[in-house]
Design a protein around this motif. Structure first.
Motif, short mmCIF file in Angstrom:
data_model
loop_
_atom_site.label_atom_id
_atom_site.label_comp_id
_atom_site.label_asym_id
_atom_site.label_seq_id
_atom_site.Cartn_x
_atom_site.Cartn_y
_atom_site.Cartn_z
N ILE A 111 73.56 8.09 -14.95
CA ILE A 111 74.29 9.01 -14.07
C ILE A 111 73.38 9.35 -12.90
CG2 ILE A 111 75.40 11.25 -13.91
CD1 ILE A 111 75.98 11.08 -16.89
N ASP A 112 73.95 9.18 -11.70
CA ASP A 112 73.15 9.41 -10.47
C ASP A 112 72.88 10.88 -10.25
OD1 ASP A 112 71.90 8.69 -7.98
OD2 ASP A 112 73.70 9.47 -6.98
N GLU A 113 71.68 11.16 -9.74
CA GLU A 113 71.30 12.49 -9.30
C GLU A 113 70.85 12.42 -7.84
OE1 GLU A 113 69.84 15.17 -13.03
OE2 GLU A 113 68.34 13.88 -12.10
N ASN A 114 70.95 13.54 -7.17
CA ASN A 114 70.56 13.58 -5.74
C ASN A 114 69.04 13.67 -5.63
OD1 ASN A 114 70.88 13.60 -2.99
ND2 ASN A 114 71.23 15.80 -2.86
N ASP A 115 68.39 12.56 -5.85
CA ASP A 115 66.93 12.54 -5.84
C ASP A 115 66.36 11.73 -4.68
OD1 ASP A 115 67.92 10.17 -6.75
OD2 ASP A 115 66.36 9.83 -8.23
N ASN A 116 67.19 11.32 -3.78
CA ASN A 116 66.73 10.55 -2.63
C ASN A 116 67.16 11.25 -1.34
OD1 ASN A 116 65.63 7.82 -3.74
ND2 ASN A 116 67.55 8.15 -4.84
N SER A 117 66.21 11.42 -0.48
CA SER A 117 66.52 12.00 0.83
C SER A 117 67.02 10.90 1.77
CB SER A 117 65.27 12.65 1.44
OG SER A 117 64.81 13.70 0.62
N PRO A 118 67.83 11.28 2.71
CA PRO A 118 68.31 10.27 3.67
C PRO A 118 67.13 9.66 4.45
CG PRO A 118 69.61 12.29 3.83
CD PRO A 118 68.43 12.60 2.96
N THR A 119 67.29 8.43 4.81
CA THR A 119 66.28 7.73 5.62
C THR A 119 66.85 7.50 7.02
OG1 THR A 119 67.05 5.57 4.86
CG2 THR A 119 65.27 6.60 3.62
N ILE A 120 66.00 7.69 8.01
CA ILE A 120 66.39 7.53 9.41
C ILE A 120 65.58 6.38 9.99
CG2 ILE A 120 66.52 8.63 11.68
CD1 ILE A 120 66.59 11.32 10.24
N GLN A 121 66.29 5.43 10.56
CA GLN A 121 65.62 4.26 11.12
C GLN A 121 66.22 3.98 12.49
OE1 GLN A 121 65.95 0.74 8.75
NE2 GLN A 121 64.51 -0.45 9.99
N LEU A 122 65.32 3.80 13.48
CA LEU A 122 65.77 3.50 14.83
C LEU A 122 65.97 2.00 14.98
CD1 LEU A 122 63.41 5.81 16.94
CD2 LEU A 122 65.78 6.23 16.31
N MET A 123 67.23 1.61 15.12
CA MET A 123 67.51 0.20 15.31
C MET A 123 67.14 -0.26 16.72
SD MET A 123 68.86 -0.83 12.41
CE MET A 123 67.54 0.12 11.72
N SER A 124 67.41 0.59 17.69
CA SER A 124 67.08 0.31 19.08
C SER A 124 66.80 1.65 19.75
CB SER A 124 68.22 -0.42 19.79
OG SER A 124 67.93 -0.61 21.15
N PHE A 125 65.74 1.67 20.56
CA PHE A 125 65.36 2.94 21.18
C PHE A 125 64.71 2.67 22.53
CE2 PHE A 125 61.95 6.22 21.72
CZ PHE A 125 62.80 7.24 22.11
N SER A 126 65.18 3.36 23.52
CA SER A 126 64.60 3.31 24.86
C SER A 126 63.99 4.68 25.14
CB SER A 126 65.67 2.96 25.91
OG SER A 126 65.11 2.99 27.20
N ASN A 127 62.67 4.71 25.25
CA ASN A 127 62.00 6.01 25.39
C ASN A 127 62.01 6.55 26.81
OD1 ASN A 127 60.33 4.12 26.47
ND2 ASN A 127 58.46 4.93 25.57
#
Length: 940
Positions: free
Chosen positions: A346-362
């Motif tokens: 049974i799944d538990e909420n033990d993982n935080s979301p991950t944020i990844q920049l696919m493309s970024f113009s600074n």
């Protein structure tokens, strides 16, 4: 893009998977700006690195140049990237080894997905690669040896479960067949599970007899269906037991258990129960795992006595969601029963979301329109259900917003106007929050810099500038500095200053001032004169380096400040050079009588033009006074008879400048009552003035004349010295070229003819007298040179003697000598030729031909001149080396030889001369040497 393959593929997949692809296609069509297409490829596992997966450019309908200019690249969700993109060819290639068993284990079909992102504009394509299984794994049994204890009373048909072989391959490459060898008592029966996997059971065919054979060994072979076929073996050792006729029986054939993924180690999952109808030792049941996966064996354990299953390790829902365990219940007699335990995580909420920049113009330009894409963000949560649903947001009060473009994908875009001068950069915090309990969050901060554009014109702090400069300044002096500011940056803020085209009183402003293009320093180009120009105005333009450039203009006024650079000028009385002006004062004048007024002016301004007057000297200081402010000359006392008639006053006019400048004026005053009295007294004034007139001019003229004469004499002396030095050098060098000497010209001055005729006698010599020959040519006005003048004097003398003794070699007489006198050419027919006049030559017959005596005299005179000239060439040309050409004279055109030596008789007598009128012998043109000699003779 052709989507026909989706339909064909969906016919082979499950219905749920087809519905998922249809939903994905709907999302792609709804958001065409982000996901423009999908592609699917199928490749076998274990392909070598660099193998071509597919032509992505052709399948997606893209040009190769678009992939290169858009910096196409692959973005994967995991840490490993199996496929790489070759942008130059537009193909996908295998980057690293792909093991289907490691990637998907037993999942069929096995595939992985990734995204292809192209920038400018940003485009997103999803690619799925299916990995086909190959037969790279052989079936493997959990143990190499299996021990079985079978009661001898086991009936025929009794089944014995065997551990199945495990083949990591799937499909036909998995385990397909079992074979049992080396036995006649058992046979094999292969059973299939609901999930398609196979297990084997050994069935007793003939009853065992312990007394005949107590134990025996069999070989179980498991083979797959791959090509080439692979197999695995296990040895089965069978021990025959005595009398145990009841096998254990499990309470349930299958157990279904649920457990939280974060359950601690040691948690009891379930308890398996089996019953044996036998008693005693034959009824004692022990529990063990019949067969299970390697992961399950590491995570679970079973108590052999009570069948209790406990957790050994940490569960992870994201890695494995379900485990299947087979438990074997065995009695002391060897009889067994098997049951299945299904463990669901049974799944538990033990993982935080991950944020990844696919493309970024600074960086983003400040004129970017609203909606410009800054970044493409992928947000994922490894949890399932509500725990895996993620909401993404950014911080408020910034001109940016985040939009959802695709599942798990967000786009960061501009949401307003940007101004770099107000906010040069923004720190954007991306916040991802899931919907689990409790909620988990992740954030990522990115910095976006606003790049500058040229949207601000240069600005001056003041609307107008004034500069003050003192007149008579030095050219190039700094007048003023203008400085402008530009709110932009870098090249857009680099300012250049220049003058606007304008005129100041008809003069271009560029001739008056210049401005440094970098610093804005204004410099004077000339010396200013306040009396000519009191101020001038011009405009300075500041232009930035942007594209297009922006500029601003500011007026600059230069005020010229006066200097005391002009002395006062006397306007009255007028100082004339030739006439005498005098003011008359009657002897009856009272005190304060106005004699005259000195009028002066100063072209300067201000206090530099304030003039004051004072009396410097006077014949009688007590008689006159000068007004300090108005210049009026008045009598200071009563004029008496004793005062002289002639009065001379010197008045000084001085300005108020620093330093002050002054001018003087002489005022002649006559104290008299009548004009004749004035004339008698002032007649000597003019004589005094005339004495010193033009004195300076004569002095300068005399100095110039003396200097000119000195320079001329110096040049002449140096020229003579150089000439003599060159002559001595030429005559002392034996290897110098031939120096020709031109004998004088002779003309008959006693003839009666009107034409003139001259004879030229050439002498060819070298500077070395020992190698000199002399040759007389015929009369001609062309110089004849002997090119072979290399003979010595001794040899020339020998040749001359031989020439005298050999009359046969002489030329016959010319017929010209037999002509009448008035038709024969020669000097006799020449008129008197004045010295210095140009010679006139001709080729026609002369009316008065010369006589032979005249010719002889001319030749003798020429020989004398040659001898004298040779004597002047240097000490080496003496009589020892130079032959005396006067001894032997050859008359051209005649066979007679004349000599001046009295010891040598003439070779041939000349015919008597004809009767001619008396005529003087022609004078030869004098050389410098002959002139000197003739002068000496005259003195004697």
């Amino acid at each position: 893009m052709d989507f026909s393959f989706f339909h064909l593929t969906c016919s082979q997949w499950r219905t749920g998977l087809c519905l998922k692809w249809k939903a994905m296609l709907i999302i792609i069509f709804i958001m065409p700006d982000m996901v423009l297409g999908q592609a699917r490829y199928s490749i076998p596992e274990e392909m070598p690195e660099g193998s071509v997966v597919g032509n992505i450019a052709k399948d997606l309908g893209l040009e190769i140049t678009r992939l290169v200019s858009g910096k196409a690249r692959i973005v994967t969700k995991g840490s490993r990237q199996y496929v790489e993109l070759n942008r130059d060819k537009g193909i996908l290639m295998v980057k690293e080894r792909i093991d289907r068993e490691e990637l998907c284990k037993q999942t069929v079909p096995c595939s992985f997905s990734f995204e292809v992102i192209i920038e400018n504009p940003i485009q997103l394509y999803r690619v799925t690669v299916e990995v086909r299984d190959i037969n790279d794994n052989a079936p493997v049994f959990p143990r190499e040896n299996v021990h079985l204890e079978i009661s001898e009373i086991a009936a025929s048909g009794t089944r014995f479960s065997l551990e199945s072989a495990v083949d990591l391959d799937v499909g036909v490459n998995g385990v397909q067949n079992y074979a049992l060898k080396m036995t006649d008592h058992f046979k094999l029966e292969i059973q299939s599970k609901p999930d398609g996997r196979k297990f084997v059971e050994m069935i007793l065919q003939n009853q065992l007899d312990r007394e005949k054979q107590e134990d025996f060994t069999m070989l179980l072979i498991a083979s797959d269906g791959g090509d080439p076929q692979k197999s695995g073996t296990v040895r089965i050792h069978v021990t025959v037991l005595d009398i145990n006729d009841n096998a254990p029986v499990c309470e349930r054939a299958a157990y279904n258990v649920e457990i939280l993924e974060n359950s601690p180690v040691g948690t009891v999952i379930t308890t398996v129960k089996a019953h044996d109808a036998d008693k005693g030792m034959n009824g004692h049941v022990s529990y063990s795992f019949a067969y299970s996966s390697a992961e399950a064996s590491d995570l679970f354990e079973i108590n052999a006595e009570n069948g209790e299953i406990r957790l050994l390790g940490k569960l992870d829902y994201e890695n494995e969601r379900k485990y299947e365990i087979h438990v074997k219940a065995r009695d002391h007699g060897g009889l067994t029963d098997t049951c299945k335990v299904m463990v669901e995580i049974i799944d538990e909420n033990d993982n935080s979301p991950t944020i990844q920049l696919m493309s970024f113009s600074n960086t983003v330009p400040e004129n970017a329109p609203p909606g410009s894409t800054i970044a493409v963000i992928n947000v994922e949560d490894a949890d399932a259900g509500k725990n895996g649903l993620v909401q993404c947001s950014i911080n408020q009060d910034i001109p940016f917003k985040i939009e959802s473009s695709l599942t798990d994908y967000y786009t960061l875009v501009t949401d307003g106007d940007l101004d770099r001068e107000s906010f040069p950069e923004y720190n954007i915090t991306i916040l991802a929050t899931d919907e689990g309990v409790p909620k988990r969050r992740s954030n990522k901060t990115v910095t976006v810099k606003v790049s500058d554009i040229n949207d601000n014109s240069p600005s001056f702090p003041h609307s107008e500038y004034q500069a003050v400069i003192v007149e008579n300044n030095s050219p190039g002096v700094s007048v003023f500095t203008v400085k402008a500011n530009d709110a932009d940056s870098a090249l857009n803020a680099r300012l250049t200053y220049f003058l606007s085209d304008s005129d100041v009183g008809g003069t271009p402003v560029s001739l008056l001032v210049s401005v440094n293009p970098d610093s804005g320093v204004i410099q004077a180009l000339r010396s200013y004169d306040y009396e000519q120009m009191k101020w001038f105005k011009f405009n300075v333009t500041a232009r930035d380096g942007g594209s297009p450039p922006l500029s601003s203009e500011v007026p600059v006024t230069v005020i010229i400040q006066d200097q005391n650079d002009n002395a006062p000028q006397i306007l009255y009385p007028i100082q004339s050079g030739g006439s005498l002006v005098a003011e008359m004062v009657p002897r009856a004048a009272d005190v304060g009588y106005l004699v005259t007024k000195v009028v002066a002016v100063d072209v300067d301004s201000g206090q530099n033009a304030w003039l004051s007057y004072k009396l410097q000297k006077a014949t009688d200081r007590a008689l006159f006074e000068v007004g300090a402010q108005n210049g009026e000359i008045r009598t200071a006392r009563q004029v008496t008879d004793k005062d002289p008639v002639k009065q001379k006053l010197t008045v000084v006019v001085e300005d108020n400048g620093q330093p002050s400048r002054s001018a003087t004026v002489n005022v002649n005053v006559a104290v008299a009552d009548s004009f004749p009295e004035v004339l008698s007294e002032f007649t000597d004034f003019t004589h005094e003035k005339e004495k010193n007139e033009n004195l300076t001019f004569y002095l300068v003229l005399a100095l110039a004349a003396v200097s000119f004469l000195f320079i001329c004499c110096l040049v002449v002396i140096i020229s003579v010295k150089i000439y003599r030095w060159r002559q001595s050098r030429l005559f002392c060098q034996s290897n110098l070229p031939v120096i020709p000497y031109y004998p004088p010209h002779y003309a008959d001055a006693g003839g009666a003819g009107t034409l003139q005729r001259m004879y030229n006698y050439e002498v060819c010599m070298t500077t070395d007298s020992r190698k000199s020959d002399c040759k007389f040519a015929r009369p001609s006005n062309v110089l004849l040179m002997d090119q072979s003048c290399t003979e010595t004097i001794q040899r020339a003398m020998k040749d001359k003697v031989s020439l005298e003794n050999s009359p046969d070699e002489q030329k016959p007489p010319s017929n010209d000598w037999r002509l009448p006198p008035n038709q024969r050419p020669g000097p006799s027919g020449a008129v008197a030729h004045p010295e210095g006049a140009p010679a006139v030559t001709g080729t026609g017959p002369w009316p008065n031909p010369p006589t032979e005596a005249e010719q002889l005299q001319a030749l003798m005179a020429a020989a004398n001149e040659v001898s004298e000239a040779t004597a002047t060439l240097g000490p080496r040309y003496n009589a020892q080396y130079v032959p005396d050409y006067r001894q032997n004279v050859y008359i051209p055109g005649s066979t007679a030889t004349l000599t001046t030596n009295p010891q040598q008789p003439p070779q041939q007598a000349l015919p008597p001369p004809q009767a001619l009128p008396p005529a003087d012998a022609p004078k030869a043109a004098q050389t410098p040497a002959s002139k000197k000699k003739s002068a000496k003779k005259d003195k004697k």
